[in-house]
Design an enzyme around this catalytic site. Sequence first.
Site: not given
Length: 526
Positions: A137, A279
């Site tokens: 932090k 595909h």
Amino acid sequence: MAQLTALISVSDKTGIVEFAQALHALNVRLLSTGGTAKLLADAGLPVTEVAEHTGFPEMLDGRVKTLHPKIHGGLLARRDLPEHMQSLADHGIATIDILAVNLYPFEATVAKPGCTLEDAIENIDIGGPAMVRSAAKNWKDVTVLTDAGQYAGVLAELKAQGKTSDKTRFACSVAAFNRIAQYDAAISNYLSARQDDGSLAEYPAQLNASYVKVQDLRYGENSHQTAALYRDLNPAPGSLVTGRQLQGKELSYNNIADADAAWECVKSFDAPACVIIKHANPCGVAVAASAAEAYAKAFQTDPTSAFGGIIAFNREVDAAAAQAVSKQFVEVLMAPAFSAEALEIFKAKVNVRLLQIALPAGGATPWQQGRNAQDLKRVGSGLLVQTADNHFLQKSELKVVTTLQPSAQQLDDLMFAWTVAQYVKSNAIVFCGGGMTLGVGAGQMSRIDSARIASIKAENAGLSLKGSAVASDAFFPFRDGLDVLADAGASCVIQPGGSMRDEEVIAAANERGIAMVFTGVRHFRH
């Protein structure tokens, strides 16, 4: 410049003595806890125990040692706020500038056979994550290190400029919060899978997944979609994301999806094999004595669909294979290795993407290594999770259900066809013979249509289906599908069985002089 202070408290001691020695050489004051402090002291380093620093002893078998204002105040105080610094002075708290922490080995503990709930609970770190969060932090003032791989870079900056850069501290902060998230996710997954009898449910009540971004992609399946590629925290050896791109354009979303289909399929074979994907479906698969021969056979199945396809080999691509492949348009070519001659050949094809992926090794069945344990599929506001389809069929599992018995060669062809069918979209029908696919029917709503399409493709490629072996990924609901295969020239069929009309289909096979075996498992692929 004021003397810096580093707090070191690590479970994994890898490289920590060398790191502390380098810090000491830079006049950094060392604080540490328990076993880490002893290790550093034994190495001749001047180290202050946290208990001495806080004036409060470790207690509750070490559960409480760093949860103290002198620790968290030193980590959280903003150096740019006079009121913060005055508060530290009022309470006799010194700043802590560098924090090196790695956490109790919770993930490794619960992975051990026979791990008890008590073992797991005792390996949930409290003080470590608390310190890491405080330091992360306050990244503008504190450098937080949660992995030994970060030590060298931080030391280089300290040596060069006496402090770490904003960029480095922020990157370390992000890495720290990521590590805490991963750690908490592992704890949540384990505890929410725990059942009243002490066993672990296969699927926890809350599923927390963590992935690391590999790269952004140009777009998704279509150009109006955005996309990115992520990998598991610990990718399995032999999986697609462990590969290295040697040349070619950036991989697209569709490239990666098709490449994965090709790589998973080609890993299924022990003999030299080639798989061509278009595909998401195999349009040609073959095994042979060499990579070049396997490619030539795979290409025969459907030369039209192979144009612009994805090609995978499970052997080194040598000059002969490279020469053959370079004659067609290929999007991606992957293999465990490429010879120097092959790489030279593809230099002229600058857009061809070459991927080198090491084959996995070891395990009960080699092809199962490097595979996902679970499959995930998004649905509206939800997620479907299942065990991956990693069933490896043995010949001993086959049940001959017809009067006519398959020959040894037919059994080999059937096993080959069954392996390929596992990677064909349902409904899947695959004609094979002589170690190669002859016709592939994929993704149809009707199984009989898949059979007809496979037959048509073989005819278009000039391949005879007389005496061929056929795999169906699921049972035949009626005899009409079996009749289409017989009319095309099939001599034997492998299918799961399990239809309420199995007897009708078996009777049709006997009538048409076809050998048929049941596997007892199906391979739907949606």
